[in-house]
Design an enzyme around this catalytic site. Structure first.
Site, PDB file in Angstrom:
ATOM      1  N   CYS A   1       0.819  -1.198   0.000  1.00  0.00           N
ATOM      2  CA  CYS A   1       0.000   0.000   0.000  1.00  0.00           C
ATOM      3  C   CYS A   1       0.855   1.251   0.000  1.00  0.00           C
ATOM      4  O   CYS A   1       2.074   1.204  -0.140  1.00  0.00           O
ATOM      5  CB  CYS A   1      -0.902   0.007   1.240  1.00  0.00           C
TER       6      CYS A   1
ATOM      7  N   ASP B   1      -2.896  -9.432   8.614  1.00  0.00           N
ATOM      8  CA  ASP B   1      -1.662  -9.266   9.372  1.00  0.00           C
ATOM      9  C   ASP B   1      -1.607  -7.902  10.056  1.00  0.00           C
ATOM     10  O   ASP B   1      -0.856  -7.721  11.023  1.00  0.00           O
ATOM     11  CB  ASP B   1      -0.436  -9.467   8.470  1.00  0.00           C
TER      12      ASP B   1
ATOM     13  N   SER C   1      10.209 -13.006  -6.558  1.00  0.00           N
ATOM     14  CA  SER C   1      11.421 -12.693  -7.317  1.00  0.00           C
ATOM     15  C   SER C   1      12.624 -13.388  -6.687  1.00  0.00           C
ATOM     16  O   SER C   1      12.534 -13.940  -5.582  1.00  0.00           O
ATOM     17  CB  SER C   1      11.661 -11.179  -7.337  1.00  0.00           C
ATOM     18  N   GLY C   2      13.763 -13.327  -7.376  1.00  0.00           N
ATOM     19  CA  GLY C   2      14.997 -13.938  -6.875  1.00  0.00           C
ATOM     20  C   GLY C   2      15.979 -12.930  -6.321  1.00  0.00           C
ATOM     21  O   GLY C   2      17.169 -13.231  -6.193  1.00  0.00           O
TER      22      GLY C   2
ATOM     23  N   ILE D   1      11.248 -11.261 -19.537  1.00  0.00           N
ATOM     24  CA  ILE D   1      11.285 -10.166 -20.503  1.00  0.00           C
ATOM     25  C   ILE D   1      12.271 -10.504 -21.610  1.00  0.00           C
ATOM     26  O   ILE D   1      13.302 -11.153 -21.370  1.00  0.00           O
ATOM     27  CB  ILE D   1      11.648  -8.837 -19.809  1.00  0.00           C
TER      28      ILE D   1
END
Length: 613
Positions: free
Chosen positions: A2, A94, A356-357, A283
Site C-alpha cells: 500500500c 496481518d 522474485s529472486g 522479458i
C-alpha cells in the site's frame, strides 16, 4: 502492499486526498482517511490478504490506530501465540496482528516479524507514535520533523505537496556518487528516510523524536556455521522452502518472475511444489547479448509453468524514461529499473503478487565482480609503487577496459578498488565529492574478522541491496500496483548465508555453489551452462544510436549548467567518450539524464524549490 501517510499538521481532507492521490498507484483498491485528536492517518490499499472491507486502513485495535504498508509473512504463527495469551481478533489480516504484537511485546515485536514493512501506530494511551521499517528497507518510509510537527509518507513527493521544500545539494552530491540518495537523506533537505532495521518513537506532547536500530548483520562472524557442506545444504533447503511457502499466502492471483538465472529458477522450482499451475514471467530484448528469455522458457517448460514472455524495444524504454520520475520521486540511476517496470506492467495483467529472486547474488556471492576482485586481490600483495608503475604502462592502451585495469591496480588497497570499480563511483565530474557515507561504512569493508569476499558481501547488502535493489523493485512494481516478494531476502536466509564458510558459496570459481546444488536437484544443470548475464537495458548501444539525439538534447550545455556541483566541461567529455566508443559511459549518462529531468520537473512545479549547500 500500500501507500501510507500521516501528519500532526492540520491539513484538511482535500489536501490529504491530494497527497494520497500522488501515490494512488501504490493502492488503487481503497483510500481511507481518519483523524484522531491532533493526528491524521491516510492509506491507499492494494488488497492482498483478507480482501474484506473490515481490513481497510487506517485500522483500529483497542486504543491503537495503525497505517501499514507491506506484509508480515509469519503473522499466522504470531497470531497463534497471541491467542494463547488471550488476545482476540476480528479479521484474518496481518495488520491486526501487528497491533496485538505491539501490545504484547512492545518494540521487541519487530524481531518477531518476518516480512517487509513500514508502519506507524498511534498509541492513544501513551500519546505516542511508534513506527518501524523492515530489516532490509524493502518498504520505503520518509518523514519530516520540523517546527514541532511530524509528517510521514511512503514517498517524498507526498510530503512536498503544499510545503516549501529545498532541494538538498548534498543529496545530489551523494546521488552522483552512489546512483541513489542513501538513507537517512532524501532529495529534500527537510525530509529524511527512516533507515532500514530502525524504529522510532515520537512524543506528541513534547515533539521529541527518537530512532533506534533493532537489527543488524553479524559483522563479527560470531555465529559461524560449524556443520558440513551437506548439512548446510539440507538446512538451507528447509529455510528456503519455508521462505517460499509463507510468501505464497495471498487471496489474489500470484506468479513468479523468471529470468532463467539461478535465483529466480530456484524460487520458481520451489513454488511449483506449493501450488499447481504457477504463472511465470520473463522479458525479452531483441538486442544480441541482452536476451535470456530462451533460457527462462527452458526452465518454465521443465517445471511445467504457465509462462509469459514480454518483449521490449527502445520505444517501450523511451516511454518509461519520460515518466520515470513520476514513480521514483527521487533521482535513481539504476537503468535496470526500466525493464523491471516493463516486467511489472505486463505481469500485473495476470497476477497481483509476484515472487522474485532478489538478494541471491549479494548473499551467496554471485556477481561477476566477486570473482574478479578475488583474482585481482593477489596483485595487492605487491608494493603500491610497483603497481602504480605497471598501471601507468597499461594506461597507454586506447582500450577503455585496459584503462580500467590500470586505474584499478594503481589504487591504494583492494577495498577502495572495489568501491571505485563496482560502486559506480566515477566522480571526476563532481566538484567536491562527499565520501562521508562511504567512509562511515569502511568498517564493514576493512573488518578483520572476515575474509575479503564476506566483507564485500556485507557491504553490498548494507548499501546496494538496501539503497538500490529494494528501491528499484518497490517503485517499479508499485507503479503498476503489483506486489513483489523475495524469498531470498527472508532474514533467516540472509543470516544463514552470512554464517556459512566462503567455500560453501564460492569454491574454485564456482559462484553461488550451494544455491546451484539445491537447484540442480530440481532442474537440469546443463540449462545453466552459460555465462551469467545481468538484468539491464541495452542503453550502451541505444545511447550511440536510436537515443543519441535524445541524450544530446536533454544533456545540452545549458541543462548541464543547471545541475549543481558538477564540472560541466568534464561531464561533456564523459558524454563524448561514450559517443565515440572510447569508453562505455552509459551508467554516467543515465545518471545525468535522470537527475536533469528531475530538476527540470521540480523547478517547473508549483512549489518553490531552491538549492541549499
Amino acid at each position: 502492499m500500500c501507500g501510507i501517510y500521516g501528519s500532526t499538521i492540520s491539513y484538511n481532507d482535500e489536501t490529504v486526498r491530494e497527497k494520497m492521490g500522488r501515490i494512488s498507484f501504490r493502492g488503487p483498491d481503497y483510500t481511507g482517511i481518519k483523524r484522531y485528536d491532533k493526528v491524521v492517518f491516510a492509506h491507499n490499499r492494494l488488497a492482498i490478504i483478507d480482501l474484506d472491507t473490515r481490513s481497510n486502513q487506517p485500522f483500529t485495535y483497542l486504543h491503537l490506530h495503525i497505517v501499514f504498508n507491506g506484509e508480515i509473512y509469519n503473522y499466522k504463527d504470531i497470531r497463534k501465540d497471541l491467542e494463547r495469551q488471550n488476545y482476540q481478533f476480528r479479521t484474518s489480516s496481518d495488520t491486526e496482528v501487528i497491533c496485538a504484537a505491539y501490545l504484547a511485546y512492545g518494540a521487541d515485536c519487530l524481531t518477531r516479524f518476518n516480512g517487509m514493512f513500514a508502519f506507524v501506530i498511534y498509541d492513544t494511551l501513551k500519546n505516542e507514535l511508534f513506527g518501524a521499517r523492515d530489516r532490509f528497507g524493502k518498504k520505503p518510509f520518509y518523514y519530516a520533523h520540523d517546527h514541532g510537527d511530524f509528517e510521514f509518507a511512503s514517498q517524498p513527493s507526498q510530503i512536498s505537496i503544499h510545503r516549501d521544500l529545498n532541494v538538498d545539494e548534498k543529496a545530489i552530491n551523494q546521488y552522483l556518487i552512489w546512483g541513489y540518495v542513501p538513507e537517512p537523506q532524501s532529495i529534500f533537505a527537510e525530509v529524511k528516510q527512516l533507515p532500514a532495521a530502525h524504529y522510532f518513537t515520537y512524543q506528541l506532547a513534547s515533539s521529541k523524536l527518537k530512532t533506534t536500530e533493532y537489527w543488524t548483520l553479524d559483522y563479527g562472524w560470531k555465529n559461524k556455521f560449524a556443520g558440513s557442506y551437506d548439512e548446510a545444504k539440507e538446512a538451507l533447503e528447509v529455510i528456503l522452502a519455508d521462505a517460499v511457502k509463507i510468501r505464497m499466502n495471498a487471496d489474489v492471483p500470484l506468479g513468479v518472475f523468471l529470468s532463467g538465472g539461478i535465483d529466480s529458477s530456484l524460487i520458481a522450482a520451489m513454488a511449483t511444489k506449493e501450488i499447481d499451475h504457477v504463472k511465470t514471467f520473463s522479458i525479452k530484448f531483441n538486442e544480441k547479448g541482452f536476451d535470456e528469455s530462451a533460457y527462462a522458457k527452458q526452465v518454465a517448460q521443465h517445471l511445467g509453468t504457465d509462462h509469459h514472455t514480454i518483449e521490449c524495444n527502445y520505444n517501450d524504454g523511451i516511454e518509461l524514461i519520460e515518466n520515470f520520475n513520476q514513480y521514483y520521486d527521487e533521482p535513481f540511476a539504476d537503468s535496470s529499473a526500466i525493464p523491471t517496470m516493463l516486467l511489472a506492467k505486463h505481469t500485473r495483467k495476470h497476477v497481483t503478487v509476484a515472487l522474485s529472486g532478489d538478494a541471491g547474488d549479494e548473499a551467496f556471492l554471485g556477481y561477476h565482480r566477486y570473482k574478479w576482485i578475488k583474482q585481482v586481490n593477489n596483485l595487492f600483495y605487491a608494493p603500491h609503487t610497483i603497481r602504480k608503475a605497471i598501471g601507468g604502462i597499461i594506461n597507454q592502451s586506447p582500450k577503455y577496459k585496459h584503462k580500467l585495469i590500470a586505474m584499478g591496480i594503481a589504487m591504494e588497497d583492494v577495498e577502495n578498488l572495489y568501491v571505485k570499480m563496482f560502486g559506480n563511483m566515477e566522480n571526476s565530474w563532481v566538484k567536491q565529492p562527499d565520501l562521508a557515507k562511504y567512509n562511515s561504512l569502511m568498517h564493514v569493508l576493512t573488518n578483520p574478522s572476515k575474509p575479503l569476499l564476506e566483507r564485500i558481501s556485507d557491504f553490498d547488502i548494507k548499501t546496494y541491496l538496501n539503497g538500490d535493489i529494494n528501491t528499484k523493485v518497490d517503485r517499479a512494481s508499485m507503479a503498476f500496483s503489483l506486489e513483489s516478494r523475495s524469498p531470498l531476502m527472508d532474514y533467516r536466509v540472509i543470516e544463514f548465508s552470512r554464517s556459512l564458510p566462503t567455500s560453501y558459496k564460492y569454491n574454485s570459481g564456482n559462484q553461488k555453489r550451494i544455491l546451484k546444488d539445491i537447484l540442480f536437484d530440481r532442474v537440469p544443470a546443463q540449462i545453466f551452462d552459460r555465462p551469467k548475464a545481468g538484468f539491464t537495458m541495452p542503453f550502451q548501444n541505444w545511447f550511440r544510436a536510436e537515443l543519441k539525439e535524445y541524450v544530446m538534447d536533454n544533456l545540452s550545455e545549458q541543462n548541464l549548467k543547471n545541475i549543481p556541483g558538477i564540472h560541466v566541461k568534464r561531464t561533456q567529455e564523459i558524454i563524448q567518450e561514450h559517443m565515440t566508443g572510447k569508453w562505455n559511459r552509459y551508467p554516467q549518462i543515465w545518471k545525468l539524464l535522470v537527475l536533469s529531468q528531475w530538476l527540470i520537473k521540480n523547478k517547473k512545479s508549483e512549489q518553490k524549490v531552491s538549492l541549499v549547500a
